[in-house]
Design a protein around this motif. Structure first.
Motif, PDB file in Angstrom:
ATOM      1  N   ALA A 110      15.411  53.055  -1.170  1.00 56.00           N
ATOM      2  CA  ALA A 110      16.773  52.967  -1.218  1.00 56.00           C
ATOM      3  C   ALA A 110      16.987  51.490  -0.351  1.00 56.00           C
ATOM      4  O   ALA A 110      17.952  50.888  -0.662  1.00 56.00           O
ATOM      5  CB  ALA A 110      17.582  53.939  -0.440  1.00 56.00           C
ATOM      6  N   ARG A 111      16.021  51.051   0.510  1.00 57.56           N
ATOM      7  CA  ARG A 111      16.102  49.834   0.916  1.00 57.56           C
ATOM      8  C   ARG A 111      15.384  48.554   0.202  1.00 57.56           C
ATOM      9  O   ARG A 111      15.333  47.654   0.650  1.00 57.56           O
ATOM     10  CB  ARG A 111      15.610  49.874   2.325  1.00 57.56           C
ATOM     11  N   GLU A 112      14.895  49.062  -0.900  1.00 57.67           N
ATOM     12  CA  GLU A 112      14.244  47.899  -1.894  1.00 57.67           C
ATOM     13  C   GLU A 112      15.244  47.390  -2.709  1.00 57.67           C
ATOM     14  O   GLU A 112      16.144  47.939  -3.037  1.00 57.67           O
ATOM     15  CB  GLU A 112      13.245  48.533  -2.514  1.00 57.67           C
ATOM     16  N   VAL A 113      15.185  46.062  -3.055  1.00 60.31           N
ATOM     17  CA  VAL A 113      16.004  45.639  -4.026  1.00 60.31           C
ATOM     18  C   VAL A 113      15.651  45.702  -5.530  1.00 60.31           C
ATOM     19  O   VAL A 113      14.423  45.946  -5.783  1.00 60.31           O
ATOM     20  CB  VAL A 113      15.684  43.961  -3.949  1.00 60.31           C
ATOM     21  N   ALA A 114      16.634  46.622  -6.086  1.00 60.43           N
ATOM     22  CA  ALA A 114      16.283  47.300  -7.478  1.00 60.43           C
ATOM     23  C   ALA A 114      15.841  46.020  -8.499  1.00 60.43           C
ATOM     24  O   ALA A 114      16.173  45.052  -8.278  1.00 60.43           O
ATOM     25  CB  ALA A 114      17.603  47.715  -7.840  1.00 60.43           C
ATOM     26  N   PRO A 115      14.909  46.495  -9.349  1.00 55.47           N
ATOM     27  CA  PRO A 115      14.388  45.740 -10.302  1.00 55.47           C
ATOM     28  C   PRO A 115      15.610  45.127 -11.159  1.00 55.47           C
ATOM     29  O   PRO A 115      15.139  43.911 -11.423  1.00 55.47           O
ATOM     30  CB  PRO A 115      13.451  46.649 -11.135  1.00 55.47           C
ATOM     31  N   ALA A 116      16.446  45.687 -11.623  1.00 53.79           N
ATOM     32  CA  ALA A 116      17.400  45.322 -12.287  1.00 53.79           C
ATOM     33  C   ALA A 116      18.203  43.901 -11.651  1.00 53.79           C
ATOM     34  O   ALA A 116      18.935  43.216 -12.161  1.00 53.79           O
ATOM     35  CB  ALA A 116      18.524  46.372 -12.976  1.00 53.79           C
ATOM     36  N   VAL A 117      18.248  44.017 -10.255  1.00 54.46           N
ATOM     37  CA  VAL A 117      18.837  42.952  -9.691  1.00 54.46           C
ATOM     38  C   VAL A 117      18.098  41.633  -9.755  1.00 54.46           C
ATOM     39  O   VAL A 117      18.715  40.613 -10.039  1.00 54.46           O
ATOM     40  CB  VAL A 117      18.863  43.112  -7.959  1.00 54.46           C
ATOM     41  N   TRP A 118      16.787  41.887  -9.762  1.00 51.90           N
ATOM     42  CA  TRP A 118      16.074  40.496 -10.087  1.00 51.90           C
ATOM     43  C   TRP A 118      16.371  40.113 -11.601  1.00 51.90           C
ATOM     44  O   TRP A 118      16.192  39.120 -11.944  1.00 51.90           O
ATOM     45  CB  TRP A 118      14.653  40.877  -9.754  1.00 51.90           C
ATOM     46  N   ASP A 119      16.420  40.989 -12.437  1.00 53.24           N
ATOM     47  CA  ASP A 119      16.801  40.680 -13.803  1.00 53.24           C
ATOM     48  C   ASP A 119      17.879  39.769 -13.923  1.00 53.24           C
ATOM     49  O   ASP A 119      18.043  38.816 -14.510  1.00 53.24           O
ATOM     50  CB  ASP A 119      16.941  42.009 -14.712  1.00 53.24           C
ATOM     51  N   ALA A 120      19.103  40.420 -13.335  1.00 57.00           N
ATOM     52  CA  ALA A 120      20.357  39.678 -13.274  1.00 57.00           C
ATOM     53  C   ALA A 120      20.254  38.325 -12.547  1.00 57.00           C
ATOM     54  O   ALA A 120      21.007  37.257 -13.318  1.00 57.00           O
ATOM     55  CB  ALA A 120      21.228  40.540 -12.554  1.00 57.00           C
ATOM     56  N   LEU A 121      19.487  37.997 -11.707  1.00 49.93           N
ATOM     57  CA  LEU A 121      19.195  36.754 -11.153  1.00 49.93           C
ATOM     58  C   LEU A 121      18.323  35.836 -11.746  1.00 49.93           C
ATOM     59  O   LEU A 121      18.273  34.749 -11.149  1.00 49.93           O
ATOM     60  CB  LEU A 121      18.909  36.957  -9.453  1.00 49.93           C
ATOM     61  N   ARG A 122      17.735  36.281 -12.548  1.00 52.93           N
ATOM     62  CA  ARG A 122      16.564  35.478 -13.182  1.00 52.93           C
ATOM     63  C   ARG A 122      16.977  35.131 -14.831  1.00 52.93           C
ATOM     64  O   ARG A 122      16.247  34.750 -15.568  1.00 52.93           O
ATOM     65  CB  ARG A 122      15.209  36.254 -13.128  1.00 52.93           C
ATOM     66  N   SER A 123      18.226  35.359 -14.803  1.00 53.66           N
ATOM     67  CA  SER A 123      18.993  35.258 -16.263  1.00 53.66           C
ATOM     68  C   SER A 123      18.853  33.812 -16.821  1.00 53.66           C
ATOM     69  O   SER A 123      18.868  32.951 -15.785  1.00 53.66           O
ATOM     70  CB  SER A 123      20.328  35.536 -16.276  1.00 53.66           C
ATOM     71  N   ASP A 124      18.263  33.551 -17.921  1.00 50.27           N
ATOM     72  CA  ASP A 124      18.305  32.183 -18.512  1.00 50.27           C
ATOM     73  C   ASP A 124      19.447  31.389 -18.375  1.00 50.27           C
ATOM     74  O   ASP A 124      19.562  30.206 -18.573  1.00 50.27           O
ATOM     75  CB  ASP A 124      17.954  32.101 -19.826  1.00 50.27           C
ATOM     76  N   ASP A 125      20.679  32.154 -18.211  1.00 54.75           N
ATOM     77  CA  ASP A 125      21.928  31.334 -18.267  1.00 54.75           C
ATOM     78  C   ASP A 125      21.977  30.642 -16.604  1.00 54.75           C
ATOM     79  O   ASP A 125      22.897  29.678 -16.755  1.00 54.75           O
ATOM     80  CB  ASP A 125      23.003  32.207 -18.365  1.00 54.75           C
ATOM     81  N   LEU A 126      21.277  31.288 -15.786  1.00 51.66           N
ATOM     82  CA  LEU A 126      21.524  30.382 -14.416  1.00 51.66           C
ATOM     83  C   LEU A 126      20.244  29.418 -14.273  1.00 51.66           C
ATOM     84  O   LEU A 126      19.272  29.535 -13.851  1.00 51.66           O
ATOM     85  CB  LEU A 126      20.984  31.638 -13.451  1.00 51.66           C
ATOM     86  N   THR A 127      20.896  28.279 -14.699  1.00 50.74           N
ATOM     87  CA  THR A 127      20.267  27.063 -14.836  1.00 50.74           C
ATOM     88  C   THR A 127      19.938  26.445 -13.402  1.00 50.74           C
ATOM     89  O   THR A 127      21.101  26.584 -12.517  1.00 50.74           O
ATOM     90  CB  THR A 127      20.523  25.829 -15.855  1.00 50.74           C
ATOM     91  N   PRO A 128      19.004  25.543 -13.226  1.00 50.48           N
ATOM     92  CA  PRO A 128      18.958  25.251 -11.715  1.00 50.48           C
ATOM     93  C   PRO A 128      20.038  24.234 -11.163  1.00 50.48           C
ATOM     94  O   PRO A 128      20.254  23.809  -9.929  1.00 50.48           O
ATOM     95  CB  PRO A 128      17.617  24.189 -11.915  1.00 50.48           C
TER      96      PRO A 128
END
Length: 138
Positions: A110-128
């Motif tokens: 429960a104190r781990e960051v969920a895998p889907a969180v990383w998916d959301a934050l690594r979206s191709d839409d989030l350019t540098p």
């Protein structure tokens, strides 16, 4: 005042499910956890209220918070307290063990960051130019 990055209606849209009765508390808790563990270590521009000013970044934060709450729902634990202090648990042929001296839930799933969180934050839409994951160190 702490920022909350998702609403009950957004959680419902994200999961397609009726939210739990304590959804506002869960969204606030997930927002606090992700700020402490992830968001504060990223680069992005903010508006006058401290929220991401870029719509895509704000949507990614919303999805990340919803994903964390959904993860907690799957685990049946949002605080880590359910994993504190148990030694061995056996269910059929499966057995789990943990030190009985564990006094905090920090090692809990429960104190781990969920895998889907990383998916959301690594979206191709989030350019540098609008978002950089892990660009800041503490």
């Amino acid at each position: 005042m702490a920022r909350i990055y998702a609403t009950s209606a957004e959680y419902t849209a994200y999961t397609g499910q009726t939210p739990p009765a304590d959804i506002d508390q869960l969204l606030a808790g997930a927002s606090r956890m992700l700020v402490a563990e992830v968001f504060r270590l990223c680069w992005y521009e903010v508006d006058e209220d401290g929220y991401p000013s870029n719509t895509l970044v704000r949507e990614a934060f919303r999805d990340a918070v919803c994903a964390q709450v959904a993860w907690w729902g799957e685990l049946g634990d949002s605080t880590g307290a359910a994993a504190v202090g148990w030694g061995s648990v056996r269910l059929g042929s499966a057995q789990l063990s943990r030190s009985v001296t564990a006094t905090s839930g920090s090692a809990s799933p429960a104190r781990e960051v969920a895998p889907a969180v990383w998916d959301a934050l690594r979206s191709d839409d989030l350019t540098p130019d609008v978002f950089r994951l892990g660009a800041v160190s503490s």
